[in-house]
Structures are given as structure tokens and as C-alpha cells.
Scaffold this active site. Sequence first.
Site, mmCIF file in Angstrom:
data_model
loop_
_atom_site.group_PDB
_atom_site.id
_atom_site.type_symbol
_atom_site.label_atom_id
_atom_site.label_comp_id
_atom_site.label_asym_id
_atom_site.label_seq_id
_atom_site.Cartn_x
_atom_site.Cartn_y
_atom_site.Cartn_z
ATOM 1 N N CYS A 105 -26.295 -29.225 -39.551
ATOM 2 C CA CYS A 105 -26.779 -27.829 -39.079
ATOM 3 C C CYS A 105 -25.752 -27.382 -38.128
ATOM 4 O O CYS A 105 -25.623 -27.860 -36.941
ATOM 5 C CB CYS A 105 -28.167 -28.210 -38.262
ATOM 6 S SG CYS A 105 -28.714 -26.765 -37.150
ATOM 7 N N GLU A 118 -27.002 -21.904 -43.779
ATOM 8 C CA GLU A 118 -26.391 -23.034 -44.517
ATOM 9 C C GLU A 118 -25.323 -22.177 -45.696
ATOM 10 O O GLU A 118 -25.734 -20.966 -45.859
ATOM 11 C CB GLU A 118 -27.144 -23.753 -45.530
ATOM 12 C CG GLU A 118 -27.852 -25.041 -44.553
ATOM 13 C CD GLU A 118 -27.133 -25.797 -43.933
ATOM 14 O OE1 GLU A 118 -25.743 -25.949 -44.046
ATOM 15 O OE2 GLU A 118 -27.689 -26.612 -42.964
#
Length: 230
Positions: free
Chosen positions: A2, A101
Site C-alpha cells: 500500500c 495500485e
Amino acid sequence: MCGRYTLVVEQADLESRFDARFRESEFAPRYNMAPGQELPVITNEESETFQRLEWGLVPSWADDDSGGLINARAESVDEKPSFEAAYERRRCLVPGDGFYEWVETDEGKQPYRVGFEDDRVFGMAGLWERWEPETTQTGLDAFGGGVDDDAESGPLETFTIITTEPNDLVSELHHRMAVILEPDAERRWLSGDAGREVLEPHSADGMEAYPVSTAVNDPGTDEPSLVEPL
């Protein structure tokens, strides 16, 4: 992993969601939260207050404050020297409502934003640390009680986000995802009553992922257009 996330909720709604308050500064929606920035978290030391810590955990025993760790693996978070002390004594909640992402395509890396279809705010499991520079005295200052510039800057408080295996949705984008805690586990995580059993992939039910502008690649860009679907 992340490496970027969002929190676009209004301050009043954020405070109500986590039953915590901003003490010294106001909150404005953020569309591109990045490592190295000071971002709002809730720590176990002050569970009713949002504090701003720097994203990128620096262990208390580190020689210097460089090389902050932005993520910790759930599978080994209680064993790695960088995180084991924080796992036992310094936990935090990291509020967010989406994360980014990147996926390799023929045209290059395409960013996707992942979140819930109802735009709900969630709490990610995190750890925090307090790193203090060594107090050293040099030259003539050693006789006059002077200290170096690093010591005068005071302690550095940092955090990391715990990651785990991806759910069915995120697995199409990346091999890791942030640990999104169930609401009833958030306070148990903070207090230490919950362990690694809550660090599981969140169900993909009700979640969505959609492509967004590559403008998000620049951590200095922080504007509403970044969360708009392409």
C-alpha cells in the site's frame, strides 16, 4: 503493498466515524496521500485524538531517521525486529476510503483506485514508533551545554500500514493489500486485545476497483480529479 491512499471525507464525518477529534489543526480531504507526508492516525496512546505522524516507520533503535518503512507484512509483523516492539506497544488506526495500485499494461503502468462501492471510510491496521535523535555535544558547546541540531528537532513519530494477502478483487491488481479492519475490531486492535487473527484480507464483497488518471503518479498532485474514473 500500500503506497498511496485517499481520505476525501469531511472532517465532521471523519470524527464521527472514529469517535475521535482533531486537536490542533483542521482536516481537509486528501486525494493522494503518500509516504513521507504527515497524515492523520489514531494511536493507542491517544485513542480519542487524531494525530499527524509521518508515513514511513523509523524503528526507535535506528541510527538515523532515513529509510522509513511504509508497510509491514501481517505474517511476520510480530517477529521482525523493525516492528515487534511496535506490535506489542504502539498500534494505530490509519483512516482511509480508498487506495491506489498500479497494473502493468502495454502503454505503461495504469493506476487503479480501490475502495468500497458506498464510499465508506475504513480503518487500516497500523503500527507507530517514536525515534529520538541522540543528544550529542561537540566542540565548545560541550562546555556550554549546547546540543546538536538533530537533538533540538525533537522526536520523530512515524507509522506504517500492515499488509496481507489480497482478496479476489485486489489480486487482479497486486499480490498484497492493506489490512482493512472490521469496525468492531478497530478498538480491539488499538488496545492490544486483538492479535494477528484480525490481520486477514477483507472480503471483496461491496468493493470496487477502477482506473484513474496517471496524474496520481506525482505525489505532489492532490486534487479531486484523481479519484474520478477514466
